[in-house]
Design an enzyme around this catalytic site. Structure first.
Site, PDB file in Angstrom:
ATOM      1  N   GLY A  73       0.837  -1.192   0.000  1.00 23.14           N
ATOM      2  CA  GLY A  73       0.000   0.000   0.000  1.00 23.14           C
ATOM      3  C   GLY A  73       0.870   1.239   0.000  1.00 23.14           C
ATOM      4  CG  HIS A 110       1.351   6.787   5.666  1.00 21.11           C
ATOM      5  ND1 HIS A 110       2.555   7.288   6.103  1.00 21.11           N
ATOM      6  CD2 HIS A 110       1.575   5.483   5.365  1.00 21.11           C
ATOM      7  CE1 HIS A 110       3.470   6.318   6.074  1.00 21.11           C
ATOM      8  NE2 HIS A 110       2.900   5.205   5.634  1.00 21.11           N
ATOM      9  CB  CYS A 112       6.488   2.205   6.992  1.00 19.59           C
ATOM     10  SG  CYS A 112       5.914   3.690   6.161  1.00 19.59           S
ATOM     11  CG  LEU A 113       6.837   0.964   0.824  1.00 21.41           C
ATOM     12  CD1 LEU A 113       6.055   1.257  -0.450  1.00 21.41           C
ATOM     13  CD2 LEU A 113       7.892  -0.094   0.565  1.00 21.41           C
ATOM     14  CD  GLN A 136       3.848   5.783   2.375  1.00 17.21           C
ATOM     15  OE1 GLN A 136       2.814   5.244   2.004  1.00 17.21           O
ATOM     16  NE2 GLN A 136       4.900   5.104   2.801  1.00 17.21           N
ATOM     17  CG  HIS A 158       0.832   1.179   7.405  1.00 16.65           C
ATOM     18  ND1 HIS A 158       1.903   0.763   8.173  1.00 16.65           N
ATOM     19  CD2 HIS A 158       1.345   2.014   6.469  1.00 16.65           C
ATOM     20  CE1 HIS A 158       3.003   1.338   7.714  1.00 16.65           C
ATOM     21  NE2 HIS A 158       2.705   2.096   6.678  1.00 16.65           N
ATOM     22  CD  GLU A 159      -0.543   2.522   3.097  1.00 20.76           C
ATOM     23  OE1 GLU A 159      -0.059   3.680   3.117  1.00 20.76           O
ATOM     24  OE2 GLU A 159       0.167   1.501   3.103  1.00 20.76           O
TER      25      GLU A 159
HETATM   26 ZN   LIG Z   1       3.794   3.383   5.493  1.00 20.91          ZN
END
Ligand SMILES: [Zn+2]
Length: 163
Positions: free
Chosen positions: A43, A132, A86-87, A48, A128-129
C-alpha cells in the site's frame, strides 16, 4: 517519483481532502501505483510521494484499490500484533497492535462510493495507510522504548547504506 522517508515534513502533515477527481489527481494516482509496485509494497499513501492529499492505494492478496478521501468507518475491538514495516521507514519493522478487521469507505477514480471490508493483512494495510493521511507513522504506535530502539536501528542501517 521517490518515496519520502522518515524526517520528511510531508509525512507529518494531515492530508487535505480531494475536491475534484481531475487530471492532476489521476496523474498522482498513477505515480502512486508505480511507486508502490516498484517498491514491492502492499500500500501507499499520497504523502509518501510528497503530496498532502487524501489518496491511498492498496495491493493485498490480489485486491487492488485506489481510494480517494477514504474513511475508516469500522474497526474490530479484537486486535492482533503482527510485524509491520513502512516504505517510508525502510529496512526496519516491529510488531504493531491493530484491529483484526476494518471497513473503509472511499471514492473510486470513477467517482463511485465504495465500501471495502478487510481482515488480516488487508485490514492492517488499510489502517496503516489511514495513519499516513493523519500524519502518523507505524512507529508512533510503539512504546517509547521500542520506538527509540527502532529509530536507532533505522539510523544505523541508513548510515551503512550511505557509507
Ligand atoms: Zn507506510
Amino acid at each position: 517519483m521517490d518515496i519520502r522517508t522518515y524526517g520528511d515534513p510531508t509525512l507529518r502533515r494531515r492530508a487535505a481532502p480531494v475536491e475534484e477527481i481531475d487530471n492532476e489527481i489521476l496523474t498522482i494516482c498513477e505515480q502512486m501505483v508505480e511507486a508502490m509496485i516498484r517498491a514491492n509494497g502492499a500500500g501507499l499513501a499520497a504523502p509518501q510521494i510528497g503530496i498532502s492529499k487524501q489518496i491511498i492505494v492498496l495491493d493485498v492478496d490480489g485486491q487492488f484499490h485506489v481510494l480517494i478521501n477514504p474513511r475508516l468507518v469500522e474497526t474490530s475491538e479484537e486486535t492482533e500484533q503482527i510485524s509491520e514495516g513502512c516504505l517510508s521507514v525502510p529496512g526496519v519493522d516491529a510488531p504493531v497492535d491493530r484491529a483484526t478487521r476494518a471497513v473503509l469507505e472511499g471514492t473510486t477514480l470513477e467517482g463511485e462510493t465504495v465500501r471495502i471490508e478487510g481482515e488480516g493483512i488487508l485490514a492492517r494495510a488499510m489502517q496503516h495507510e489511514m495513519d499516513h493521511l493523519n500524519g502518523n507513522l507505524f512507529l508512533d504506535r510503539l512504546s517509547p522504548a521500542r520506538r527509540r530502539s527502532l529509530l536507532k536501528e533505522y539510523q544505523r542501517s541508513r548510515r551503512e547504506e550511505d557509507g
